[in-house]
Structure formats: structure tokens, C-alpha cells
Design a protein around this motif. Structure first.
Motif, PDB file in Angstrom:
ATOM      1  N   LEU A  69      14.752  28.902  32.190  1.00  0.00           N
ATOM      2  CA  LEU A  69      16.010  29.006  31.048  1.00  0.00           C
ATOM      3  C   LEU A  69      16.175  30.696  31.060  1.00  0.00           C
ATOM      4  CD1 LEU A  69      17.679  28.563  29.077  1.00  0.00           C
ATOM      5  CD2 LEU A  69      15.898  28.562  27.462  1.00  0.00           C
ATOM      6  N   CYS A  70      17.196  31.274  31.499  1.00  0.00           N
ATOM      7  CA  CYS A  70      17.491  32.698  31.701  1.00  0.00           C
ATOM      8  C   CYS A  70      18.306  33.016  30.447  1.00  0.00           C
ATOM      9  CB  CYS A  70      17.955  32.961  33.067  1.00  0.00           C
ATOM     10  SG  CYS A  70      17.302  32.467  34.386  1.00  0.00           S
ATOM     11  N   SER A  71      18.310  34.283  30.269  1.00  0.00           N
ATOM     12  CA  SER A  71      19.336  35.097  29.292  1.00  0.00           C
ATOM     13  C   SER A  71      19.815  36.334  29.897  1.00  0.00           C
ATOM     14  CB  SER A  71      18.510  35.378  27.934  1.00  0.00           C
ATOM     15  OG  SER A  71      17.664  36.366  28.079  1.00  0.00           O
ATOM     16  N   THR A  72      20.862  36.586  29.318  1.00  0.00           N
ATOM     17  CA  THR A  72      21.964  37.714  29.637  1.00  0.00           C
ATOM     18  C   THR A  72      22.086  38.589  28.323  1.00  0.00           C
ATOM     19  OG1 THR A  72      23.912  36.887  29.428  1.00  0.00           O
ATOM     20  CG2 THR A  72      23.012  36.746  31.541  1.00  0.00           C
ATOM     21  N   GLU A  85      23.303  37.853  23.594  1.00  0.00           N
ATOM     22  CA  GLU A  85      22.777  37.261  24.210  1.00  0.00           C
ATOM     23  C   GLU A  85      23.521  35.736  24.589  1.00  0.00           C
ATOM     24  OE1 GLU A  85      17.910  36.581  24.992  1.00  0.00           O
ATOM     25  OE2 GLU A  85      18.650  36.154  22.775  1.00  0.00           O
ATOM     26  N   LYS A  86      23.481  35.559  26.023  1.00  0.00           N
ATOM     27  CA  LYS A  86      23.804  34.341  26.289  1.00  0.00           C
ATOM     28  C   LYS A  86      22.807  33.736  27.246  1.00  0.00           C
ATOM     29  CE  LYS A  86      28.317  35.076  24.872  1.00  0.00           C
ATOM     30  NZ  LYS A  86      28.925  34.619  23.932  1.00  0.00           N
ATOM     31  N   PHE A  87      22.930  32.543  27.501  1.00  0.00           N
ATOM     32  CA  PHE A  87      22.009  31.671  28.328  1.00  0.00           C
ATOM     33  C   PHE A  87      22.577  30.989  29.195  1.00  0.00           C
ATOM     34  CE2 PHE A  87      20.808  32.289  23.875  1.00  0.00           C
ATOM     35  CZ  PHE A  87      19.606  32.974  23.740  1.00  0.00           C
ATOM     36  N   VAL A  91      20.717  28.217  33.095  1.00  0.00           N
ATOM     37  CA  VAL A  91      19.490  27.905  33.610  1.00  0.00           C
ATOM     38  C   VAL A  91      19.669  27.963  35.136  1.00  0.00           C
ATOM     39  CG1 VAL A  91      17.959  25.774  34.103  1.00  0.00           C
ATOM     40  CG2 VAL A  91      19.015  26.084  31.731  1.00  0.00           C
ATOM     41  N   ILE A 138      27.921  30.020  31.413  1.00  0.00           N
ATOM     42  CA  ILE A 138      26.933  30.831  30.566  1.00  0.00           C
ATOM     43  C   ILE A 138      27.248  30.168  28.925  1.00  0.00           C
ATOM     44  CG2 ILE A 138      26.270  32.755  29.487  1.00  0.00           C
ATOM     45  CD1 ILE A 138      25.996  33.064  32.372  1.00  0.00           C
ATOM     46  N   THR A 179      23.907  29.313  23.491  1.00  0.00           N
ATOM     47  CA  THR A 179      22.774  28.956  22.624  1.00  0.00           C
ATOM     48  C   THR A 179      21.784  28.278  23.756  1.00  0.00           C
ATOM     49  OG1 THR A 179      23.091  26.755  22.190  1.00  0.00           O
ATOM     50  CG2 THR A 179      23.847  28.457  20.571  1.00  0.00           C
ATOM     51  N   ARG A 180      20.426  28.506  23.531  1.00  0.00           N
ATOM     52  CA  ARG A 180      19.520  27.865  24.403  1.00  0.00           C
ATOM     53  C   ARG A 180      19.707  26.209  24.535  1.00  0.00           C
ATOM     54  NH1 ARG A 180      16.420  31.751  22.048  1.00  0.00           N
ATOM     55  NH2 ARG A 180      15.280  33.339  23.456  1.00  0.00           N
ATOM     56  N   ALA A 240      22.561  25.366  26.837  1.00  0.00           N
ATOM     57  CA  ALA A 240      22.318  25.716  28.110  1.00  0.00           C
ATOM     58  C   ALA A 240      21.393  24.726  28.815  1.00  0.00           C
ATOM     59  CB  ALA A 240      21.587  27.085  28.353  1.00  0.00           C
TER      60      ALA A 240
END
Length: 70
Positions: free
Chosen positions: A17-20, A27-29, A31, A43, A46-47, A50
Motif C-alpha cells: 500500500l503506497c501513498s502520495t 494524501e492519495k493511495f 497499491v 489513485i 482512502t486506504r 485502494a
């Protein structure tokens, strides 16, 4: 719905799980597979979104005949 990431649908390896974003941007998420590099197609905000996008798998169609190009 589980928050657990399924393995990569292409190579079977562990997903990440990655975030920008930073303190200037929201923040955006997404995978990503750490081995073959495949990522979720969009993108997420929320987690949870994603993870749901990554864990979604196409259903095998019943009654569809596979053919070969011999």
C-alpha cells in the motif's frame, strides 16, 4: 471487506500500500506489486478504496469456451 491485501494477481508476490502527497497536497493511495510493478489503475482517496480496488478480481465467466489460435 478485509483490509488485507491479496497477493499480486500476475506474479503472486506481496502487494504494498503506497501513498502520495506531502504537506502541500492531499494524501492519495494506491497499491503496487514490489516485484512486477503492476499498480491499481487509479489513485484512491482512502486506504480502504485502494485496498478494495487491488483486491477486486475479475470473475471467470461460466460457459465461455476458450479457443486456441492454431
Amino acid at each position: 471487506m478485509s483490509n488485507t491485501l491479496l497477493p499480486c494477481p500476475f506474479c503472486g508476490c506481496k502487494a504494498i500500500l503506497c501513498s502520495t502527497g506531502n504537506h502541500f497536497a492531499t494524501e492519495k493511495f494506491f497499491v503496487s506489486c514490489g516485484v512486477c510493478g503492476v499498480e491499481t489503475p487509479r489513485i484512491a482517496r482512502t486506504r480502504k478504496e485502494a485496498v478494495a480496488a487491488w483486491n477486486h478480481r475479475a470473475q471467470e465467466q461460466v460457459g465461455v469456451r476458450k479457443t486456441s489460435n492454431d
